[in-house]
Scaffold this active site. Structure first.
Site, short mmCIF file in Angstrom:
data_model
loop_
_atom_site.label_atom_id
_atom_site.label_comp_id
_atom_site.label_asym_id
_atom_site.label_seq_id
_atom_site.Cartn_x
_atom_site.Cartn_y
_atom_site.Cartn_z
N LYS A 143 0.88 -35.72 -30.13
CA LYS A 143 0.70 -35.32 -31.46
C LYS A 143 -0.12 -36.11 -32.30
O LYS A 143 -0.09 -37.38 -32.18
CB LYS A 143 1.98 -34.88 -32.16
N HIS A 163 0.83 -32.58 -35.76
CA HIS A 163 2.20 -32.95 -35.84
C HIS A 163 3.00 -32.20 -37.23
O HIS A 163 4.04 -31.59 -37.19
CB HIS A 163 2.39 -34.62 -36.07
N TYR A 214 5.50 -42.08 -32.45
CA TYR A 214 6.70 -42.51 -31.69
C TYR A 214 6.36 -43.93 -31.40
O TYR A 214 7.26 -44.64 -30.92
CB TYR A 214 7.14 -41.67 -30.83
N ASP A 248 7.88 -35.23 -24.08
CA ASP A 248 7.37 -35.02 -25.32
C ASP A 248 7.16 -36.30 -26.28
O ASP A 248 8.13 -36.72 -26.66
CB ASP A 248 8.06 -34.07 -26.15
P1 NAD Z 1 18.07 -34.04 -30.31
O1 NAD Z 1 18.74 -32.78 -31.02
O2 NAD Z 1 17.42 -34.06 -29.29
O3 NAD Z 1 19.32 -34.98 -30.55
C1 NAD Z 1 19.16 -36.13 -29.95
C2 NAD Z 1 20.51 -37.04 -30.01
O4 NAD Z 1 21.65 -36.16 -29.62
C3 NAD Z 1 20.66 -38.15 -29.18
O5 NAD Z 1 20.14 -39.43 -29.93
C4 NAD Z 1 22.01 -38.24 -28.76
O6 NAD Z 1 22.79 -38.97 -30.09
C5 NAD Z 1 22.66 -37.19 -28.83
N1 NAD Z 1 22.68 -36.46 -27.53
C6 NAD Z 1 21.70 -36.25 -26.42
N2 NAD Z 1 22.34 -35.80 -25.19
C7 NAD Z 1 23.45 -35.46 -25.77
C8 NAD Z 1 24.65 -34.97 -24.76
N3 NAD Z 1 24.39 -34.57 -23.78
N4 NAD Z 1 25.85 -35.01 -25.44
C9 NAD Z 1 26.01 -35.51 -26.46
N5 NAD Z 1 25.05 -36.23 -27.23
C10 NAD Z 1 23.82 -35.89 -26.84
O7 NAD Z 1 17.17 -34.68 -31.52
P2 NAD Z 1 15.62 -35.40 -31.82
O8 NAD Z 1 15.43 -36.49 -31.05
O9 NAD Z 1 15.44 -35.27 -33.21
O10 NAD Z 1 14.82 -34.29 -31.35
C11 NAD Z 1 14.43 -34.00 -29.67
C12 NAD Z 1 12.84 -34.26 -29.77
O11 NAD Z 1 12.04 -33.50 -30.28
C13 NAD Z 1 12.41 -35.82 -30.10
O12 NAD Z 1 12.75 -36.86 -29.25
C14 NAD Z 1 10.94 -35.61 -30.18
O13 NAD Z 1 10.49 -35.63 -28.87
C15 NAD Z 1 10.70 -34.23 -30.76
N6 NAD Z 1 10.88 -33.87 -32.31
C16 NAD Z 1 9.72 -33.41 -32.90
C17 NAD Z 1 9.54 -33.56 -34.12
C18 NAD Z 1 8.32 -33.18 -34.86
O14 NAD Z 1 8.30 -33.04 -36.07
N7 NAD Z 1 7.49 -32.32 -33.97
C19 NAD Z 1 10.78 -34.10 -35.09
C20 NAD Z 1 11.72 -34.45 -34.51
C21 NAD Z 1 11.83 -34.62 -33.12
#
Ligand code: NAD
Length: 273
Positions: A73, A106, A48, A43
Site C-alpha cells: 500500500k 492506504h 509496516y 498483506d
Molecule cells: P486482526 O483482527 O487480524 O487481529 C489480530 C490479533 O488477533 C492478533 O494480534 C492476536 O492478538 C489475535 N489473534 C489472531 N489470531 C487469533 C486466534 N486464532 N485466536 C485468538 N486470537 C488471535 O487485526 P489486525 O492485525 O489489525 O488486522 C489484520 C491485517 O489487516 C493487518 O495485519 C494488516 O495486514 C491489515 N490492516 C490494514 C489496515 C488498513 O488501513 N488498510 C489497518 C489495519 C490492519
C-alpha cells in the site's frame, strides 16, 4: 467454498491472506509458517516497514512468485508529497519483485486522492500491479475516485468484523463491482470473547476466530487475519471445512455496533499521519 475471488479485471485473489501489520521482526517466520500452512496471499504496506522480510520469506519458501498474491500500500506522506511513483518503486525494491498483485491507496488523503489514483492507473497499465484498489474508502471517497477513473478500483480494504459489519458500504461496492476486503477481521481479538460467537463455535467444534473468519467469508469478504504464532496462523486457515447456517449468520449479524477498533476513515486526517 471457493478459495479465490475473481476481481473486476479477472485477476484471481485468494480469499484468505496473512496480515503482517506490527509483525516486526517476526514477519519472516510468520510468512514462512503461513505459506507452509497453505496461505498464498500476504498483506503488507509501506507503513509496516516489513516489505523486505515478506520478500525474503517468499524467496526462501521456494514457492514460485506467481503462486503468491502480494498486496502492498501507498502511504499517506508519499501521497501528500507527490512521491507516489517513487514510493511504489521502493516497495518493489524492498519486496524484491518486479510486480505486485494488488497495490492500494492506504488512506483517502483528501488533497491527493485523485492524483494518486492516476499514478496507480499508470502503474497498472505498465503491468507492475496486476490489480489496483483503495483502502479505508467510504462512499464519498469512492465516488471521487470513480469520477476520474479509467480503471475502477478492484478492491476496497476496510475494517470489518462482527461489531462493524459495514452493510451499506458493502452494498454500494457490490453494485459497482468492487471486492470488499476486511482488515482487523478478528476485531484485533476484541470480538473473540463474545458469548454468541462462543456458542456458535461450540456448536461447530471450531474456535471463535474460525467462526468469525467463516462468517466474513460467507458474507463475501476477503480476510487477512494477523498472527505471528504458528498455531494461530494454522488455526486461522482451517475455515473451509465447515459452514455456518442461516441462524448462525443472523445471530452474528445482530452483533453489529458500528464500532471501530482501529481508526475510522472519518477521523484519520485529524491524526496527522
Ligand atoms: P486482526 O483482527 O487480524 O487481529 C489480530 C490479533 O488477533 C492478533 O494480534 C492476536 O492478538 C489475535 N489473534 C489472531 N489470531 C487469533 C486466534 N486464532 N485466536 C485468538 N486470537 C488471535 O487485526 P489486525 O492485525 O489489525 O488486522 C489484520 C491485517 O489487516 C493487518 O495485519 C494488516 O495486514 C491489515 N490492516 C490494514 C489496515 C488498513 O488501513 N488498510 C489497518 C489495519 C490492519
Amino acid at each position: 467454498m471457493d478459495q479465490y475471488k475473481i476481481l473486476n479485471n479477472g485477476v484471481k485473489m485468494p480469499v484468505l491472506g496473512l496480515g503482517v501489520y506490527k509483525s516486526g521482526e517476526d514477519t519472516k517466520q510468520a510468512v514462512l509458517d503461513a505459506l507452509a500452512a497453505g496461505y498464498r496471499h500476504i498483506d503488507t504496506a509501506t507503513l509496516y516497514k516489513n516489505e523486505a522480510l515478506v520478500g525474503e520469506a517468499i524467496r526462501e519458501s521456494g514457492i514460485p512468485r506467481e503462486e503468491i498474491f502480494i498486496t502492498t500500500k501507498l502511504w499517506n506522506d508519499d501521497m501528500r508529497s507527490g512521491k507516489q511513483m517513487e514510493a511504489f518503486e521502493q516497495s518493489l525494491k524492498l519486496l524484491g519483485t518486479d510486480y505486485v498483485d494488488l497495490y492500494l491507496i492506504h488512506w483517502p488523503v483528501s488533497s491527493a486522492l485523485e492524483s494518486s489514483w492516476k499514478v496507480l492507473e499508470q502503474i497498472y497499465k505498465e503491468g507492475r500491479a496486476r490489480a489496483i484498489g483503495v483502502s479505508n474508502c467510504h462512499m464519498e471517497h469512492l465516488m471521487r475516485v470513480m469520477a476520474v477513473a479509467t480503471v475502477v478500483p478492484a478492491v476496497n480494504q476496510v475494517e470489518c468484523h462482527p461489531y462493524l459489519s459495514q452493510k451499506s458500504l458493502r452494498t454500494f461496492c457490490n453494485n459497482v463491482s468492487i471486492t470488499m476486503e476486511a482488515w482487523s477481521p478478528l476485531g484485533r481479538g476484541n470480538v473473540l470473547s463474545d458469548p454468541v460467537i462462543g456458542q456458535i463455535a461450540k456448536k461447530h467444534g471450531k474456535t471463535p476466530a474460525q467462526v468469525v473468519l467463516r462468517w466474513e467469508l460467507q458474507e463475501n469478504w476477503i480476510v487477512i487475519p494477523k498472527s505471528v504464532h504458528k498455531e494461530r496462523i494454522v488455526e486461522n486457515s482451517q475455515i473451509f471445512d465447515f459452514e455456518l447456517d442461516k441462524e448462525d449468520m443472523a445471530k452474528i449479524d445482530s452483533l453489529n455496533q458500528d464500532r471501530h477498533f482501529g481508526t475510522s476513515p472519518d477521523d484519520f486526517e485529524n491524526k496527522q499521519w
